[in-house]
Design an enzyme around this catalytic site. Structure first.
Site, PDB file in Angstrom:
ATOM      1  N   ALA A   1       0.828  -1.215   0.000  1.00 27.88           N
ATOM      2  CA  ALA A   1       0.000   0.000   0.000  1.00 27.88           C
ATOM      3  C   ALA A   1       0.858   1.259   0.000  1.00 27.88           C
ATOM      4  O   ALA A   1       0.358   2.348  -0.277  1.00 27.88           O
ATOM      5  CB  ALA A   1      -0.937   0.002   1.206  1.00 27.88           C
ATOM      6  N   GLY A   2       2.134   1.108   0.342  1.00 26.03           N
ATOM      7  CA  GLY A   2       3.032   2.263   0.332  1.00 26.03           C
ATOM      8  C   GLY A   2       3.510   2.697   1.699  1.00 26.03           C
ATOM      9  O   GLY A   2       3.887   3.856   1.888  1.00 26.03           O
ATOM     10  N   LYS A   3       3.535   1.779   2.662  1.00 26.75           N
ATOM     11  CA  LYS A   3       3.983   2.124   4.020  1.00 26.75           C
ATOM     12  C   LYS A   3       5.380   2.727   4.025  1.00 26.75           C
ATOM     13  O   LYS A   3       5.623   3.754   4.660  1.00 26.75           O
ATOM     14  CB  LYS A   3       3.995   0.880   4.927  1.00 26.75           C
ATOM     15  CG  LYS A   3       2.668   0.294   5.287  1.00 26.75           C
ATOM     16  CD  LYS A   3       2.793  -0.770   6.378  1.00 26.75           C
ATOM     17  CE  LYS A   3       3.748  -1.889   6.056  1.00 26.75           C
ATOM     18  NZ  LYS A   3       3.312  -2.724   4.911  1.00 26.75           N
ATOM     19  N   THR A   4       6.298   2.060   3.339  1.00 31.82           N
ATOM     20  CA  THR A   4       7.700   2.488   3.378  1.00 31.82           C
ATOM     21  C   THR A   4       7.879   3.852   2.730  1.00 31.82           C
ATOM     22  O   THR A   4       8.564   4.730   3.277  1.00 31.82           O
ATOM     23  CB  THR A   4       8.586   1.442   2.685  1.00 31.82           C
ATOM     24  OG1 THR A   4       8.414   0.174   3.336  1.00 31.82           O
ATOM     25  CG2 THR A   4      10.046   1.846   2.748  1.00 31.82           C
TER      26      THR A   4
ATOM     27  N   ALA B   1       4.841  -5.016   9.363  1.00 28.27           N
ATOM     28  CA  ALA B   1       4.911  -5.846   8.156  1.00 28.27           C
ATOM     29  C   ALA B   1       3.483  -6.168   7.728  1.00 28.27           C
ATOM     30  O   ALA B   1       2.707  -6.714   8.512  1.00 28.27           O
ATOM     31  CB  ALA B   1       5.697  -7.125   8.442  1.00 28.27           C
ATOM     32  N   GLY B   2       3.127  -5.802   6.500  1.00 25.35           N
ATOM     33  CA  GLY B   2       1.771  -6.057   6.032  1.00 25.35           C
ATOM     34  C   GLY B   2       0.745  -5.219   6.768  1.00 25.35           C
ATOM     35  O   GLY B   2       1.003  -4.073   7.129  1.00 25.35           O
TER      36      GLY B   2
ATOM     37  N   LYS C   1      12.390  -0.712  11.234  1.00 27.39           N
ATOM     38  CA  LYS C   1      11.660  -1.826  10.620  1.00 27.39           C
ATOM     39  C   LYS C   1      12.023  -3.076  11.407  1.00 27.39           C
ATOM     40  O   LYS C   1      12.884  -3.862  11.014  1.00 27.39           O
ATOM     41  CB  LYS C   1      12.052  -1.984   9.146  1.00 27.39           C
ATOM     42  CG  LYS C   1      11.317  -3.094   8.408  1.00 27.39           C
ATOM     43  CD  LYS C   1       9.936  -2.683   7.956  1.00 27.39           C
ATOM     44  CE  LYS C   1       9.282  -3.792   7.136  1.00 27.39           C
ATOM     45  NZ  LYS C   1       7.986  -3.386   6.567  1.00 27.39           N
TER      46      LYS C   1
ATOM     47  N   LEU D   1      -1.853   8.594  -2.220  1.00 25.28           N
ATOM     48  CA  LEU D   1      -2.370   8.940  -3.542  1.00 25.28           C
ATOM     49  C   LEU D   1      -1.233   9.119  -4.543  1.00 25.28           C
ATOM     50  O   LEU D   1      -0.415  10.027  -4.409  1.00 25.28           O
ATOM     51  CB  LEU D   1      -3.202  10.219  -3.458  1.00 25.28           C
ATOM     52  CG  LEU D   1      -3.847  10.692  -4.764  1.00 25.28           C
ATOM     53  CD1 LEU D   1      -4.795   9.623  -5.307  1.00 25.28           C
ATOM     54  CD2 LEU D   1      -4.579  12.007  -4.543  1.00 25.28           C
ATOM     55  N   ARG D   2      -1.219   8.257  -5.545  1.00 28.35           N
ATOM     56  CA  ARG D   2      -0.217   8.359  -6.605  1.00 28.35           C
ATOM     57  C   ARG D   2      -0.587   9.501  -7.551  1.00 28.35           C
ATOM     58  O   ARG D   2      -1.765   9.748  -7.822  1.00 28.35           O
ATOM     59  CB  ARG D   2      -0.147   7.050  -7.380  1.00 28.35           C
ATOM     60  CG  ARG D   2       0.330   5.867  -6.541  1.00 28.35           C
ATOM     61  CD  ARG D   2       0.037   4.566  -7.245  1.00 28.35           C
ATOM     62  NE  ARG D   2      -1.404   4.406  -7.441  1.00 28.35           N
ATOM     63  CZ  ARG D   2      -1.940   3.486  -8.237  1.00 28.35           C
ATOM     64  NH1 ARG D   2      -1.153   2.670  -8.912  1.00 28.35           N
ATOM     65  NH2 ARG D   2      -3.257   3.386  -8.366  1.00 28.35           N
TER      66      ARG D   2
END
Length: 218
Positions: free
Chosen positions: A11-14, A118-119, A35, A176-177
């Site tokens: 989803a883009g967490k990092t 994670a996830g 992390k 949002l991309r």
């Protein structure tokens, strides 16, 4: 401490964690990225994992940091941590009590500690604990990142219901991309309706860095 989770993996967490940390540091808020658990990695040949990217950013503040300082359980198998641990290191279950102590040690040195899970929230760490349990144990605030694709409404509402039921201090933000023009006609109309009725509105991450920094620090 801010715990970052998501509606699901990828989803883009990092990306969002790095952007928020960069913004905070630029504002004079000394921020580190951690992390603690990562799966699907091979550190011998791949130095572009989430933790490696975090280390790259963190070393702008402290050149002495190493990967082992910010990521403590690392597995090759791209799966839930519990499954990877049972397959690769069956005699060493993940110790979230020890992780909690190690992560909180960073609060002595940094203004803000950002911990990426994670996830998603229900990803199992042990037979008894998932990522949500870990965040609760850390007593961290929660930033939940959503994807921006069709289906985000259901994913956001399910996670909102879960987080609300545990009475966490949380925010939900949509990653949002820039090229996703469909979002504005497909998903945004309902998000705006939801926000009119909610005392905890869903925000667009890229438009809300100042608000999210304030949330993390208050």
């Amino acid at each position: 401490m801010l715990f970052i989770s998501a509606t699901n993996t990828n989803a883009g967490k990092t990306t969002c964690a790095r952007l928020l940390a960069q913004y905070c540091n630029a504002c004079g808020v000394k921020t580190i990225l951690l992390k603690p658990i990562e799966t699907g990695v091979n550190d011998a040949i791949n130095h572009s994992s989430d933790a490696h990217l975090f280390l790259q950013d963190n070393r702008l503040l402290d050149r002495s940091l190493t990967l082992k300082d910010i990521s403590f359980y690392r597995y090759h198998k791209a799966s839930a941590p519990l499954i990877a641990q049972q397959e690769e290191d069956p005699n060493a279950p993940i110790d979230t009590d020890n992780l909690t102590q190690r992560l909180h040690n960073f609060t002595k040195t940094y203004d803000l500690v950002i911990v990426e899970g994670a996830g998603g929230l229900c990803v199992p760490i042990t037979l008894e604990e998932n990522m949500l349990d870990f965040a609760l144990k850390l007593k961290a605030k929660m930033l939940l990142i959503s994807h921006d694709n069709l289906g985000l409404i259901n994913d956001c509402l399910l996670n909102d219901f879960l987080l609300k039921s545990y009475q966490l201090d949380y925010k939900i933000a949509i990653n949002l991309r820039g090229n996703n023009t469909a979002f504005y006609s497909v998903s945004l109309p309902y998000i705006e309706l939801f926000n009119k009725r909610s005392n905890n509105p869903i925000v667009i991450f890229q438009q809300s860095l100042k608000e999210l920094m304030s949330f993390a620090l208050k």
